[in-house]
Design a protein around this motif. Structure first.
Motif, PDB file in Angstrom:
ATOM      1  N   GLY A 157      -3.163  -5.975   7.969  1.00  0.00           N
ATOM      2  CA  GLY A 157      -2.915  -4.572   7.676  1.00  0.00           C
ATOM      3  C   GLY A 157      -2.204  -4.338   6.354  1.00  0.00           C
ATOM      4  N   LYS A 158      -2.353  -5.271   5.398  1.00  0.00           N
ATOM      5  CA  LYS A 158      -1.595  -5.179   4.153  1.00  0.00           C
ATOM      6  C   LYS A 158      -2.485  -5.228   2.912  1.00  0.00           C
ATOM      7  CE  LYS A 158       2.473  -7.477   6.128  1.00  0.00           C
ATOM      8  NZ  LYS A 158       3.333  -8.674   6.045  1.00  0.00           N
ATOM      9  N   ILE A 159      -2.176  -4.382   1.959  1.00  0.00           N
ATOM     10  CA  ILE A 159      -2.670  -4.487   0.589  1.00  0.00           C
ATOM     11  C   ILE A 159      -1.452  -4.838  -0.248  1.00  0.00           C
ATOM     12  CG2 ILE A 159      -3.685  -3.264  -1.373  1.00  0.00           C
ATOM     13  CD1 ILE A 159      -5.082  -1.433   0.688  1.00  0.00           C
ATOM     14  N   ILE A 160      -1.514  -5.933  -0.968  1.00  0.00           N
ATOM     15  CA  ILE A 160      -0.347  -6.420  -1.706  1.00  0.00           C
ATOM     16  C   ILE A 160      -0.307  -5.769  -3.084  1.00  0.00           C
ATOM     17  CG2 ILE A 160       0.903  -8.443  -2.497  1.00  0.00           C
ATOM     18  CD1 ILE A 160       0.494  -8.265   0.548  1.00  0.00           C
ATOM     19  N   GLY A 161       0.770  -5.030  -3.327  1.00  0.00           N
ATOM     20  CA  GLY A 161       0.899  -4.281  -4.568  1.00  0.00           C
ATOM     21  C   GLY A 161       1.974  -4.819  -5.488  1.00  0.00           C
ATOM     22  N   ILE A 162       2.344  -3.997  -6.473  1.00  0.00           N
ATOM     23  CA  ILE A 162       3.322  -4.405  -7.488  1.00  0.00           C
ATOM     24  C   ILE A 162       4.567  -3.523  -7.379  1.00  0.00           C
ATOM     25  CG2 ILE A 162       1.575  -5.432  -8.977  1.00  0.00           C
ATOM     26  CD1 ILE A 162       1.715  -2.889 -10.723  1.00  0.00           C
ATOM     27  N   GLU A 163       5.149  -3.116  -8.490  1.00  0.00           N
ATOM     28  CA  GLU A 163       6.392  -2.356  -8.489  1.00  0.00           C
ATOM     29  C   GLU A 163       6.201  -0.971  -7.858  1.00  0.00           C
ATOM     30  OE1 GLU A 163       6.761  -5.558 -11.432  1.00  0.00           O
ATOM     31  OE2 GLU A 163       5.202  -4.079 -11.012  1.00  0.00           O
ATOM     32  N   PRO A 164       7.183  -0.488  -7.082  1.00  0.00           N
ATOM     33  CA  PRO A 164       7.062   0.826  -6.441  1.00  0.00           C
ATOM     34  C   PRO A 164       6.842   1.968  -7.426  1.00  0.00           C
ATOM     35  CG  PRO A 164       8.880  -0.410  -5.493  1.00  0.00           C
ATOM     36  CD  PRO A 164       8.421  -1.188  -6.690  1.00  0.00           C
ATOM     37  N   LYS A 199       1.145   4.371  -7.296  1.00  0.00           N
ATOM     38  CA  LYS A 199       0.937   5.782  -6.962  1.00  0.00           C
ATOM     39  C   LYS A 199      -0.544   6.087  -6.758  1.00  0.00           C
ATOM     40  CE  LYS A 199       1.717  10.404  -8.952  1.00  0.00           C
ATOM     41  NZ  LYS A 199       2.555  10.985  -7.882  1.00  0.00           N
ATOM     42  N   GLN A 200      -1.397   5.559  -7.636  1.00  0.00           N
ATOM     43  CA  GLN A 200      -2.836   5.810  -7.537  1.00  0.00           C
ATOM     44  C   GLN A 200      -3.406   5.219  -6.250  1.00  0.00           C
ATOM     45  OE1 GLN A 200      -4.244   7.662  -9.858  1.00  0.00           O
ATOM     46  NE2 GLN A 200      -6.371   7.607  -9.145  1.00  0.00           N
ATOM     47  N   THR A 201      -2.950   4.030  -5.899  1.00  0.00           N
ATOM     48  CA  THR A 201      -3.428   3.377  -4.680  1.00  0.00           C
ATOM     49  C   THR A 201      -2.965   4.131  -3.439  1.00  0.00           C
ATOM     50  OG1 THR A 201      -3.364   1.221  -5.783  1.00  0.00           O
ATOM     51  CG2 THR A 201      -3.459   1.209  -3.385  1.00  0.00           C
ATOM     52  N   GLN A 202      -1.683   4.474  -3.416  1.00  0.00           N
ATOM     53  CA  GLN A 202      -1.102   5.119  -2.239  1.00  0.00           C
ATOM     54  C   GLN A 202      -1.592   6.545  -2.050  1.00  0.00           C
ATOM     55  OE1 GLN A 202       1.526   3.432  -0.115  1.00  0.00           O
ATOM     56  NE2 GLN A 202       0.415   4.916   1.120  1.00  0.00           N
ATOM     57  N   GLU A 203      -1.650   7.293  -3.129  1.00  0.00           N
ATOM     58  CA  GLU A 203      -1.932   8.720  -3.013  1.00  0.00           C
ATOM     59  C   GLU A 203      -3.396   9.081  -3.187  1.00  0.00           C
ATOM     60  OE1 GLU A 203       0.652  10.973  -5.528  1.00  0.00           O
ATOM     61  OE2 GLU A 203       2.473   9.988  -4.774  1.00  0.00           O
ATOM     62  N   ALA A 240      -8.590   8.448   0.255  1.00  0.00           N
ATOM     63  CA  ALA A 240     -10.001   8.690  -0.079  1.00  0.00           C
ATOM     64  C   ALA A 240     -10.928   7.852   0.790  1.00  0.00           C
ATOM     65  CB  ALA A 240     -10.251   8.388  -1.553  1.00  0.00           C
ATOM     66  N   TYR A 241     -10.491   6.645   1.158  1.00  0.00           N
ATOM     67  CA  TYR A 241     -11.327   5.750   1.957  1.00  0.00           C
ATOM     68  C   TYR A 241     -10.908   5.698   3.426  1.00  0.00           C
ATOM     69  CZ  TYR A 241     -13.583   4.179  -2.322  1.00  0.00           C
ATOM     70  OH  TYR A 241     -14.313   4.144  -3.492  1.00  0.00           O
ATOM     71  N   GLY A 242     -10.037   6.619   3.826  1.00  0.00           N
ATOM     72  CA  GLY A 242      -9.646   6.702   5.226  1.00  0.00           C
ATOM     73  C   GLY A 242      -8.919   5.477   5.737  1.00  0.00           C
ATOM     74  N   LEU A 243      -8.062   4.887   4.920  1.00  0.00           N
ATOM     75  CA  LEU A 243      -7.381   3.659   5.300  1.00  0.00           C
ATOM     76  C   LEU A 243      -5.953   3.890   5.800  1.00  0.00           C
ATOM     77  CD1 LEU A 243      -8.517   1.384   2.317  1.00  0.00           C
ATOM     78  CD2 LEU A 243      -9.631   1.712   4.539  1.00  0.00           C
ATOM     79  N   TYR A 256      -3.825   0.258   6.900  1.00  0.00           N
ATOM     80  CA  TYR A 256      -3.276  -0.607   5.865  1.00  0.00           C
ATOM     81  C   TYR A 256      -1.959  -0.056   5.352  1.00  0.00           C
ATOM     82  CZ  TYR A 256      -7.802  -2.991   5.489  1.00  0.00           C
ATOM     83  OH  TYR A 256      -8.943  -3.707   5.748  1.00  0.00           O
ATOM     84  N   GLU A 257      -1.050  -0.961   5.047  1.00  0.00           N
ATOM     85  CA  GLU A 257       0.202  -0.641   4.378  1.00  0.00           C
ATOM     86  C   GLU A 257       0.154  -1.218   2.974  1.00  0.00           C
ATOM     87  OE1 GLU A 257       4.928  -1.982   4.453  1.00  0.00           O
ATOM     88  OE2 GLU A 257       3.494  -2.806   5.915  1.00  0.00           O
ATOM     89  N   LEU A 258       0.520  -0.410   1.976  1.00  0.00           N
ATOM     90  CA  LEU A 258       0.637  -0.931   0.617  1.00  0.00           C
ATOM     91  C   LEU A 258       2.013  -1.559   0.474  1.00  0.00           C
ATOM     92  CD1 LEU A 258      -0.431  -1.283  -2.261  1.00  0.00           C
ATOM     93  CD2 LEU A 258       0.493   0.989  -2.799  1.00  0.00           C
ATOM     94  N   VAL A 259       2.048  -2.877   0.335  1.00  0.00           N
ATOM     95  CA  VAL A 259       3.307  -3.612   0.231  1.00  0.00           C
ATOM     96  C   VAL A 259       3.700  -3.706  -1.239  1.00  0.00           C
ATOM     97  CG1 VAL A 259       4.483  -5.792   0.682  1.00  0.00           C
ATOM     98  CG2 VAL A 259       2.748  -4.938   2.289  1.00  0.00           C
ATOM     99  N   THR A 260       4.836  -3.165  -1.613  1.00  0.00           N
ATOM    100  CA  THR A 260       5.277  -3.174  -3.012  1.00  0.00           C
ATOM    101  C   THR A 260       6.500  -4.064  -3.179  1.00  0.00           C
ATOM    102  OG1 THR A 260       6.671  -1.212  -2.697  1.00  0.00           O
ATOM    103  CG2 THR A 260       4.393  -0.846  -3.394  1.00  0.00           C
ATOM    104  N   SER A 261       6.599  -4.678  -4.338  1.00  0.00           N
ATOM    105  CA  SER A 261       7.792  -5.437  -4.711  1.00  0.00           C
ATOM    106  C   SER A 261       7.807  -5.591  -6.226  1.00  0.00           C
ATOM    107  CB  SER A 261       7.844  -6.797  -4.011  1.00  0.00           C
ATOM    108  OG  SER A 261       6.673  -7.554  -4.267  1.00  0.00           O
ATOM    109  N   SER A 262       7.004  -6.546  -6.736  1.00  0.00           N
ATOM    110  CA  SER A 262       6.936  -6.759  -8.178  1.00  0.00           C
ATOM    111  C   SER A 262       5.620  -7.441  -8.518  1.00  0.00           C
ATOM    112  CB  SER A 262       8.097  -7.638  -8.659  1.00  0.00           C
ATOM    113  OG  SER A 262       7.954  -8.960  -8.158  1.00  0.00           O
ATOM    114  N   THR A 263       5.258  -7.405  -9.798  1.00  0.00           N
ATOM    115  CA  THR A 263       4.042  -8.089 -10.234  1.00  0.00           C
ATOM    116  C   THR A 263       4.122  -9.596  -9.991  1.00  0.00           C
ATOM    117  OG1 THR A 263       3.573  -6.368 -11.866  1.00  0.00           O
ATOM    118  CG2 THR A 263       2.499  -8.492 -12.191  1.00  0.00           C
TER     119      THR A 263
END
Length: 308
Positions: free
Chosen positions: A158-165, A171-175, A180-183, A187-194
């Protein structure tokens, strides 16, 4: 390519009190700069320019050292200021704490920051025209489109691994992309760092496991990790955009020669790819100036303004 010429006036002290207009350079370790990669040192008598960048975002890392190389050649001192998030960088740019952001995405990815601070920021020109945000998976993945993610959340914890919050990509991925794809909810967008995202990507690929990450192009990791972009039929990650040099308001009036030089830097895919590869991979941390010196010698056509 037709070139305009900028000349650095260099004062030589001691017994040879000669004023020369010639090939000069500065930077860490006596690095050469300018489109000829010369070895003399500019006096820095035109003032100090502060470059603000995020080291983990290697487009800005690479172009920061490129600008340091070129600006010191025409007589500026350059201060390198590292930050960890885009928000404070734009705030610093608007306040004048930072003079230049050397690789901004103002057309789309950082539009919200430009909406907030744009009246206090000066666009110094775009150096690359085909940057884009992506959702990516390893080449061996069976996924081909973002649409394929729906209903498969369990396969990815259930995770999409992202970068800095605070990144525009986040923002584009989350919002945009996730709704747009009904996810949502799957799925949770996991943020931390590049670097943390790349660590997870590296671990997954070594173990031949499935993973979904947020990425962008141009970025050296796309080739290093053999990943593929998922198709985006809904256009939720946005259209390609330009990478820009941004200055604090009034920059070109205060530093006209610097502004002219910066406006004349234009990179194509091959030139950009070589720059980032040399800075990040071939030379690495602590030797960025040496990497840029080699790149400058190899790519004189990247400059519409030629430093004499």
């Amino acid at each position: 390519m037709k070139k305009r010429h900028l000349t650095a006036s260099i004062a030589l002290a001691a017994t040879a009190a000669l004023a020369l207009a010639g090939c000069a350079s500065g930077g860490d370790g006596g690095t050469g700069s300018g489109s000829d990669g010369g070895d003399d040192t500019a006096s820095g008598d035109k003032g100090t320019i502060t470059l603000g960048f995020l080291p983990s975002w290697t487009d800005g890392l690479s172009t920061a050292y490129l600008l340091q190389n070129q600006l010191e050649k025409i007589g500026y001192d350059v201060e390198m200021k590292t930050l960890t998030e885009a928000g404070p960088l734009y705030t610093g740019l608007a306040r004048g704490d930072v003079d230049i952001y050397p690789s901004a995405w103002p057309e789309l990815t950082h539009k919200s920051y430009m909406d907030e601070y744009g009246d206090k920021i000066e666009d110094l020109g775009s150096y690359y025209a085909n940057a884009k945000l992506t959702i990516a998976v390893p080449e061996y993945s069976k996924l081909n489109s973002i649409e394929d993610l729906k209903g498969k959340g369990a396969d990815y914890d259930g995770k999409i691994i992202g970068i800095e919050p605070g990144a525009g990509l986040t923002k584009q991925t989350q919002e945009s992309m996730i709704p747009a794809y009904g996810l949502e909810g799957e799925y949770e967008l996991v943020t931390s760092s590049t670097p943390a995202m790349l660590t997870e990507l590296d671990k997954a690929i070594k173990a031949q496991k499935d993973i979904v990450v947020t990425l962008w192009r141009p970025f050296w990791a796309n080739d290093a990790y053999n990943v593929k972009d998922l198709k985006d039929p809904k256009g939720a990650m946005g259209e390609p955009e330009g990478l820009h040099f941004l200055g604090t308001k009034g920059f070109s009036e205060k530093y006209p020669e610097a502004a002219e030089l910066i406006a004349g830097i234009k990179l194509d895919d091959a030139q950009y790819g070589e720059l980032e590869d040399l800075v990040v991979n071939e030379y690495g941390e602590g030797k960025e100036s040496e990497a840029v010196t080699e790149w400058v010698k190899n790519n004189p056509d990247a400059f519409e303004t030629e430093v004499d």
